[in-house]
Design a protein around this motif. Structure first.
Motif, PDB file in Angstrom:
ATOM      1  N   GLY A 145     -44.444   3.976 -10.806  1.00 16.85           N
ATOM      2  CA  GLY A 145     -44.805   4.288  -9.399  1.00 16.85           C
ATOM      3  C   GLY A 145     -43.103   4.533  -8.056  1.00 16.85           C
ATOM      4  O   GLY A 145     -43.179   4.626  -7.352  1.00 16.85           O
ATOM      5  N   HIS A 146     -42.836   2.877  -8.452  1.00 16.13           N
ATOM      6  CA  HIS A 146     -41.814   2.615  -7.316  1.00 16.13           C
ATOM      7  C   HIS A 146     -40.858   2.903  -7.783  1.00 16.13           C
ATOM      8  O   HIS A 146     -40.298   3.373  -8.858  1.00 16.13           O
ATOM      9  CB  HIS A 146     -42.155   1.420  -7.943  1.00 16.13           C
ATOM     10  CG  HIS A 146     -43.775  -0.178  -7.213  1.00 16.13           C
ATOM     11  ND1 HIS A 146     -43.854   0.129  -6.423  1.00 16.13           N
ATOM     12  CD2 HIS A 146     -44.091   0.229  -8.883  1.00 16.13           C
ATOM     13  CE1 HIS A 146     -44.708  -0.909  -5.774  1.00 16.13           C
ATOM     14  NE2 HIS A 146     -45.057  -0.668  -7.775  1.00 16.13           N
ATOM     15  N   ARG A 147     -40.115   3.141  -6.396  1.00  9.70           N
ATOM     16  CA  ARG A 147     -38.858   3.332  -6.336  1.00  9.70           C
ATOM     17  C   ARG A 147     -37.789   2.580  -5.582  1.00  9.70           C
ATOM     18  O   ARG A 147     -36.835   2.790  -6.225  1.00  9.70           O
ATOM     19  CB  ARG A 147     -38.487   4.884  -6.245  1.00  9.70           C
ATOM     20  CG  ARG A 147     -39.200   6.199  -6.912  1.00  9.70           C
ATOM     21  CD  ARG A 147     -38.839   6.591  -8.659  1.00  9.70           C
ATOM     22  NE  ARG A 147     -38.729   7.242  -9.244  1.00  9.70           N
ATOM     23  CZ  ARG A 147     -40.020   6.287 -10.123  1.00  9.70           C
ATOM     24  NH1 ARG A 147     -40.284   5.420  -9.988  1.00  9.70           N
ATOM     25  NH2 ARG A 147     -40.753   8.199 -11.216  1.00  9.70           N
ATOM     26  N   ARG A 148     -38.634   2.194  -4.803  1.00  6.59           N
ATOM     27  CA  ARG A 148     -37.838   1.494  -3.616  1.00  6.59           C
ATOM     28  C   ARG A 148     -37.432  -0.050  -4.173  1.00  6.59           C
ATOM     29  O   ARG A 148     -38.587  -0.577  -3.945  1.00  6.59           O
ATOM     30  CB  ARG A 148     -37.956   1.370  -1.931  1.00  6.59           C
ATOM     31  CG  ARG A 148     -37.845   0.434  -1.300  1.00  6.59           C
ATOM     32  CD  ARG A 148     -36.424   0.771  -0.906  1.00  6.59           C
ATOM     33  NE  ARG A 148     -36.029  -0.086   0.365  1.00  6.59           N
ATOM     34  CZ  ARG A 148     -34.237  -0.295   0.859  1.00  6.59           C
ATOM     35  NH1 ARG A 148     -33.114   1.018   0.331  1.00  6.59           N
ATOM     36  NH2 ARG A 148     -34.142  -1.086   1.926  1.00  6.59           N
ATOM     37  N   ILE A 149     -36.758  -0.258  -5.140  1.00  2.44           N
ATOM     38  CA  ILE A 149     -37.417  -1.304  -6.439  1.00  2.44           C
ATOM     39  C   ILE A 149     -35.767  -2.294  -6.352  1.00  2.44           C
ATOM     40  O   ILE A 149     -34.882  -1.737  -5.779  1.00  2.44           O
ATOM     41  CB  ILE A 149     -37.422  -1.564  -7.214  1.00  2.44           C
ATOM     42  CG1 ILE A 149     -38.563  -0.332  -7.293  1.00  2.44           C
ATOM     43  CG2 ILE A 149     -36.980  -2.435  -8.443  1.00  2.44           C
ATOM     44  CD1 ILE A 149     -38.586   0.445  -8.899  1.00  2.44           C
ATOM     45  N   ARG A 165     -29.970  -2.213 -13.260  1.00  5.72           N
ATOM     46  CA  ARG A 165     -29.270  -1.510 -12.668  1.00  5.72           C
ATOM     47  C   ARG A 165     -29.478  -0.010 -13.583  1.00  5.72           C
ATOM     48  O   ARG A 165     -29.154   0.797 -13.570  1.00  5.72           O
ATOM     49  CB  ARG A 165     -28.107  -1.963 -12.482  1.00  5.72           C
ATOM     50  CG  ARG A 165     -27.732  -2.347 -11.881  1.00  5.72           C
ATOM     51  CD  ARG A 165     -26.422  -3.193 -11.273  1.00  5.72           C
ATOM     52  NE  ARG A 165     -26.132  -3.354  -9.574  1.00  5.72           N
ATOM     53  CZ  ARG A 165     -26.216  -2.975  -8.504  1.00  5.72           C
ATOM     54  NH1 ARG A 165     -25.983  -2.006  -8.340  1.00  5.72           N
ATOM     55  NH2 ARG A 165     -26.285  -3.709  -7.800  1.00  5.72           N
ATOM     56  N   SER A 166     -28.895  -0.545 -14.867  1.00  6.29           N
ATOM     57  CA  SER A 166     -29.471   0.632 -16.105  1.00  6.29           C
ATOM     58  C   SER A 166     -30.967   1.240 -16.067  1.00  6.29           C
ATOM     59  O   SER A 166     -31.053   2.847 -16.708  1.00  6.29           O
ATOM     60  CB  SER A 166     -29.219  -0.409 -17.437  1.00  6.29           C
ATOM     61  OG  SER A 166     -29.649   0.542 -18.888  1.00  6.29           O
ATOM     62  N   ALA A 167     -31.613   0.243 -15.764  1.00  2.00           N
ATOM     63  CA  ALA A 167     -32.640   1.536 -15.862  1.00  2.00           C
ATOM     64  C   ALA A 167     -33.026   2.060 -14.610  1.00  2.00           C
ATOM     65  O   ALA A 167     -33.986   3.136 -15.122  1.00  2.00           O
ATOM     66  CB  ALA A 167     -33.960   0.077 -15.473  1.00  2.00           C
ATOM     67  N   MET A 168     -32.453   1.907 -13.559  1.00  2.00           N
ATOM     68  CA  MET A 168     -32.639   2.821 -11.799  1.00  2.00           C
ATOM     69  C   MET A 168     -31.809   4.130 -12.364  1.00  2.00           C
ATOM     70  O   MET A 168     -31.899   4.500 -12.272  1.00  2.00           O
ATOM     71  CB  MET A 168     -32.595   1.431 -11.691  1.00  2.00           C
ATOM     72  CG  MET A 168     -32.914   0.144 -10.714  1.00  2.00           C
ATOM     73  SD  MET A 168     -34.633   1.018 -10.086  1.00  2.00           S
ATOM     74  CE  MET A 168     -34.379   0.966  -8.528  1.00  2.00           C
ATOM     75  N   GLU A 169     -30.356   3.387 -13.151  1.00  3.24           N
ATOM     76  CA  GLU A 169     -29.547   4.508 -13.390  1.00  3.24           C
ATOM     77  C   GLU A 169     -30.626   5.955 -14.040  1.00  3.24           C
ATOM     78  O   GLU A 169     -30.194   6.748 -13.962  1.00  3.24           O
ATOM     79  CB  GLU A 169     -28.129   4.010 -13.925  1.00  3.24           C
ATOM     80  CG  GLU A 169     -27.711   5.118 -13.808  1.00  3.24           C
ATOM     81  CD  GLU A 169     -26.114   4.633 -14.636  1.00  3.24           C
ATOM     82  OE1 GLU A 169     -25.377   5.185 -14.526  1.00  3.24           O
ATOM     83  OE2 GLU A 169     -25.992   3.499 -14.438  1.00  3.24           O
ATOM     84  N   PRO A 195     -31.304   5.281  -6.458  1.00  2.41           N
ATOM     85  CA  PRO A 195     -30.768   4.911  -6.654  1.00  2.41           C
ATOM     86  C   PRO A 195     -30.373   3.111  -6.316  1.00  2.41           C
ATOM     87  O   PRO A 195     -31.638   3.515  -5.755  1.00  2.41           O
ATOM     88  CB  PRO A 195     -29.183   5.760  -5.458  1.00  2.41           C
ATOM     89  CG  PRO A 195     -30.527   5.636  -4.539  1.00  2.41           C
ATOM     90  CD  PRO A 195     -31.867   6.974  -6.278  1.00  2.41           C
ATOM     91  N   VAL A 196     -29.480   1.939  -6.127  1.00  8.12           N
ATOM     92  CA  VAL A 196     -29.883   1.233  -6.163  1.00  8.12           C
ATOM     93  C   VAL A 196     -28.940   0.570  -4.975  1.00  8.12           C
ATOM     94  O   VAL A 196     -28.111   0.341  -4.516  1.00  8.12           O
ATOM     95  CB  VAL A 196     -29.732   0.060  -6.765  1.00  8.12           C
ATOM     96  CG1 VAL A 196     -30.017  -1.060  -6.671  1.00  8.12           C
ATOM     97  CG2 VAL A 196     -30.564  -0.108  -8.416  1.00  8.12           C
TER      98      VAL A 196
END
Length: 340
Positions: free
Chosen positions: A181-185, A205-209, A214-215
């Motif tokens: 559930g984390h988004r601010r990683i 970055r690939s997993a976040m995208e 956004p990062v």
């Protein structure tokens, strides 16, 4: 005897002796399963050809140089060294550990390389960031095979190397944090131009995208070395952000352990206030409080593969690939938890 070509190979010696290349390899590496007459003939030709500075007084004790840099031994390097030494024992090869500390003041690269040949080394296995270009060139001139473990750069394709699937590992760690559930990683890494660090960052970055998250620029911090102290300072930078991350993926276990300490110093609890994931799966991960969720890379097997590759090269055999990557896997422990 006519003059020899500038580069003498095992095949050259084998042809002169009227034997196979594997037979010459056995003599070079001190293997016992060669007849005395054949061994004597091959040894004489090795001396005549000056094959890599061959010295038959070392024939019963083939050795490999395991070389690492000036920095302190870390949990990471100890694991790799154990893998090289264990593989050497299984192959009947002695492993001599050398460092730049033991070379202070450092000899000229050519003198260092010739010294290794004179000491009976058959090949060199080097940890990342330990050899200069001049040292690599010097090893090539004396025909000592070199294999690098976890290279800082893959641009030097002529040097065989062994690493792990850093991109996949970074992707898996980040997917795990997202699944909680984390988004601010945030990402806490090493120098931005180090190959393994870049691969782990790209996996992050690939997993976040892929998750559509956004990062922000401030959530990627390059702390320098992969060490505990850098984890404290770099982790503190991330934890002091006005909008603090709820989870951090650190590019090594020592960085992650330093981050855990930075959180403790700020009155933050891991994983209640911030989840932390590392990379390597060394003893640091198991002994950290709480034990670290981390990406396991097979460090001892990486050392073993490097040793076996070096022996193949020393025997004049070919290798299937200049760069080998061993698989990583995620190990979930107590340092990560669902977002409150």
């Amino acid at each position: 005897m006519p003059s020899e070509p500038s580069r003498v190979t095992l095949a050259t010696v084998a042809a002169s002796a009227g034997v196979s290349v594997p037979t010459v390899s056995k003599v070079v590496n001190g293997r016992p399963d060669v007849s005395p007459a054949t061994r004597a003939r091959v040894q004489e030709l090795l001396r005549r050809h000056d094959y890599g500075g061959y010295r038959d007084d070392f024939r019963g004790h083939p050795t490999i140089e395991l070389f690492f840099g000036k920095g302190r031994l870390t949990a990471y390097s100890v694991e790799v060294i154990q893998g090289v030494i264990a593989a050497g024992a299984r192959c009947g090869v002695a492993v001599v550990v050398g460092s730049q500390v033991s070379l202070d003041p450092s000899p000229a690269p050519a003198d260092w390389a010739h010294g290794l040949v004179s000491a009976g080394r058959r090949a060199v296995v080097a940890m990342a960031n330990t050899l200069t270009v001049e040292m690599i060139d010097a090893l090539g001139r004396v025909r000592l095979p070199l294999v690098v473990i976890d290279p800082l750069s893959l641009t030097e394709s002529t040097v065989p190397s062994v690493g792990s699937t850093n991109f996949a590992g970074g992707h898996a760690a980040t997917q795990h944090l997202l699944s909680l559930g984390h988004r601010r990683i945030a990402y806490l890494g090493s120098y931005p131009d180090v190959a393994c660090n870049l691969a782990r960052l790209h996996g992050f970055r690939s997993a976040m995208e892929a998750a559509g998250v956004p990062v922000p620029a401030e959530c990627v911090h390059h702390a320098g070395e992969f060490g505990y102290e850098q984890g404290i300072s770099g982790g503190g930078t991330l934890l002091d952000l006005p909008d603090r991350p709820t989870a951090v993926f650190a590019a090594s276990d020592e960085l992650a352990a330093g981050l855990v300490e930075a959180a403790r110093a700020r009155g933050l609890r891991v994983p209640d206030d911030v989840s932390v994931a590392g990379f390597d799966d060394t003893q640091v991960a198991e002994r950290c409080s709480p034990p670290l969720t981390t990406v396991h890379q097979p460090l001892q097997e990486m050392g073993a593969v490097a040793l076996r590759t070096a022996l193949r090269l020393a025997s004049g055999e070919g290798i299937d690939s200049r760069h080998v990557e061993l698989a990583t896997r995620l190990v979930v422990r107590a340092s990560t938890a669902p977002l409150p």
